[in-house]
Design a protein around this motif. Structure first.
Motif, PDB file in Angstrom:
ATOM      1  N   TRP A 148     -34.241  41.842  85.444  1.00 53.26           N
ATOM      2  CA  TRP A 148     -33.843  42.124  86.825  1.00 53.26           C
ATOM      3  C   TRP A 148     -33.566  40.851  87.613  1.00 53.26           C
ATOM      4  N   PRO A 149     -34.465  39.862  87.588  1.00 55.47           N
ATOM      5  CA  PRO A 149     -34.180  38.649  88.354  1.00 55.47           C
ATOM      6  C   PRO A 149     -32.883  37.968  87.901  1.00 55.47           C
ATOM      7  N   SER A 150     -32.629  37.982  86.614  1.00 54.94           N
ATOM      8  CA  SER A 150     -31.417  37.362  86.092  1.00 54.94           C
ATOM      9  C   SER A 150     -30.166  38.076  86.594  1.00 54.94           C
ATOM     10  N   VAL A 151     -30.131  39.382  86.442  1.00 54.55           N
ATOM     11  CA  VAL A 151     -28.954  40.147  86.852  1.00 54.55           C
ATOM     12  C   VAL A 151     -28.747  40.062  88.360  1.00 54.55           C
ATOM     13  N   LEU A 152     -29.817  40.130  89.114  1.00 55.34           N
ATOM     14  CA  LEU A 152     -29.691  40.021  90.570  1.00 55.34           C
ATOM     15  C   LEU A 152     -29.203  38.635  90.986  1.00 55.34           C
ATOM     16  N   THR A 153     -29.667  37.602  90.300  1.00 59.62           N
ATOM     17  CA  THR A 153     -29.236  36.235  90.619  1.00 59.62           C
ATOM     18  C   THR A 153     -27.753  36.048  90.360  1.00 59.62           C
ATOM     19  N   VAL A 154     -27.293  36.403  89.153  1.00 61.54           N
ATOM     20  CA  VAL A 154     -25.875  36.185  88.847  1.00 61.54           C
ATOM     21  C   VAL A 154     -24.983  37.111  89.669  1.00 61.54           C
ATOM     22  N   SER A 155     -25.481  38.298  89.988  1.00 59.51           N
ATOM     23  CA  SER A 155     -24.704  39.213  90.829  1.00 59.51           C
ATOM     24  C   SER A 155     -24.552  38.658  92.235  1.00 59.51           C
ATOM     25  N   ALA A 156     -25.626  38.117  92.780  1.00 61.43           N
ATOM     26  CA  ALA A 156     -25.573  37.536  94.125  1.00 61.43           C
ATOM     27  C   ALA A 156     -24.643  36.321  94.166  1.00 61.43           C
ATOM     28  N   LEU A 157     -24.720  35.481  93.160  1.00 64.63           N
ATOM     29  CA  LEU A 157     -23.846  34.297  93.132  1.00 64.63           C
ATOM     30  C   LEU A 157     -22.378  34.691  93.002  1.00 64.63           C
ATOM     31  N   THR A 158     -22.100  35.666  92.163  1.00 63.33           N
ATOM     32  CA  THR A 158     -20.722  36.121  91.990  1.00 63.33           C
ATOM     33  C   THR A 158     -20.210  36.811  93.251  1.00 63.33           C
ATOM     34  N   ALA A 159     -21.038  37.614  93.864  1.00 63.65           N
ATOM     35  CA  ALA A 159     -20.649  38.272  95.118  1.00 63.65           C
ATOM     36  C   ALA A 159     -20.390  37.250  96.212  1.00 63.65           C
ATOM     37  N   ALA A 160     -21.228  36.224  96.292  1.00 64.41           N
ATOM     38  CA  ALA A 160     -21.033  35.184  97.305  1.00 64.41           C
ATOM     39  C   ALA A 160     -19.711  34.455  97.084  1.00 64.41           C
ATOM     40  N   ALA A 161     -19.415  34.121  95.841  1.00 69.39           N
ATOM     41  CA  ALA A 161     -18.136  33.453  95.548  1.00 69.39           C
ATOM     42  C   ALA A 161     -16.963  34.362  95.900  1.00 69.39           C
ATOM     43  N   SER A 162     -17.057  35.625  95.555  1.00 69.13           N
ATOM     44  CA  SER A 162     -15.984  36.571  95.861  1.00 69.13           C
ATOM     45  C   SER A 162     -15.772  36.692  97.365  1.00 69.13           C
ATOM     46  N   TYR A 163     -16.867  36.782  98.090  1.00 71.86           N
ATOM     47  CA  TYR A 163     -16.762  36.903  99.544  1.00 71.86           C
ATOM     48  C   TYR A 163     -16.154  35.642 100.156  1.00 71.86           C
ATOM     49  N   LEU A 164     -16.692  34.498  99.787  1.00 72.12           N
ATOM     50  CA  LEU A 164     -16.248  33.245 100.401  1.00 72.12           C
ATOM     51  C   LEU A 164     -14.786  32.911 100.104  1.00 72.12           C
ATOM     52  N   VAL A 165     -14.359  33.197  98.886  1.00 68.70           N
ATOM     53  CA  VAL A 165     -13.018  32.789  98.481  1.00 68.70           C
ATOM     54  C   VAL A 165     -11.967  33.867  98.718  1.00 68.70           C
ATOM     55  N   SER A 166     -12.377  35.126  98.707  1.00 66.13           N
ATOM     56  CA  SER A 166     -11.385  36.197  98.804  1.00 66.13           C
ATOM     57  C   SER A 166     -11.630  37.164  99.959  1.00 66.13           C
ATOM     58  N   ASP A 167     -12.803  37.746 100.030  1.00 61.18           N
ATOM     59  CA  ASP A 167     -13.049  38.856 100.949  1.00 61.18           C
ATOM     60  C   ASP A 167     -12.982  38.455 102.430  1.00 61.18           C
ATOM     61  N   ARG A 168     -13.445  37.294 102.767  1.00 61.30           N
ATOM     62  CA  ARG A 168     -13.480  36.938 104.188  1.00 61.30           C
ATOM     63  C   ARG A 168     -12.124  36.488 104.731  1.00 61.30           C
ATOM     64  N   ARG A 169     -11.156  36.338 103.851  1.00 53.49           N
ATOM     65  CA  ARG A 169      -9.805  35.965 104.295  1.00 53.49           C
ATOM     66  C   ARG A 169      -9.187  37.118 105.072  1.00 53.49           C
ATOM     67  N   PRO A 170      -8.485  36.807 106.139  1.00 51.98           N
ATOM     68  CA  PRO A 170      -7.835  37.898 106.895  1.00 51.98           C
ATOM     69  C   PRO A 170      -6.736  38.553 106.075  1.00 51.98           C
ATOM     70  N   GLU A 171      -6.496  39.832 106.357  1.00 52.67           N
ATOM     71  CA  GLU A 171      -5.409  40.543 105.663  1.00 52.67           C
ATOM     72  C   GLU A 171      -4.083  39.978 106.107  1.00 52.67           C
ATOM     73  N   ASP A 172      -3.169  39.962 105.167  1.00 60.55           N
ATOM     74  CA  ASP A 172      -1.814  39.463 105.473  1.00 60.55           C
ATOM     75  C   ASP A 172      -1.017  40.460 106.246  1.00 60.55           C
TER      76      ASP A 172
END
Length: 101
Positions: free
Chosen positions: A77-101
């Protein structure tokens, strides 16, 4: 409608692991992982550049790979939660928070 890739990546990493764990059929967990990766990848390709999409795909796949040795050190559980959180953070920072075109 924008699909939040942070939720897709975290959900599919956690969901894939749980499906494989609960059914005992690892390839079935891989199907969940692949579906999440395909859906997130489509959104990344739509929102970002090919280089950014490639980096995010590599992050997603790397998280899956990293979760296995990490689980031996800190538990499943700690492993999956850690890598999931890191991947979600990268996705949010690089893609999701960008405004829609």
């Amino acid at each position: 409608m924008r699909i939040p890739t942070a939720a897709i990546t975290a959900g599919s990493l956690i969901g894939g692991w749980q499906v494989a764990r609960r059914t005992g059929v690892r390839p079935l967990g891989g199907v969940v992982l692949a579906a999440g990766g395909a859906l997130a990848g489509r959104e990344w390709a739509r929102r970002t550049s090919p280089a950014v999409t490639g980096a995010l795909v590599a992050t997603y796949l790397g998280a899956f790979g990293l979760s296995h040795p990490l689980a031996k050190r800190i538990g499943g559980w700690p492993s999956v939660l850690t890598v999931s959180a890191l991947t979600a953070a990268a996705s949010y920072l690089v893609s999701d928070r960008r405004p829609e075109d």
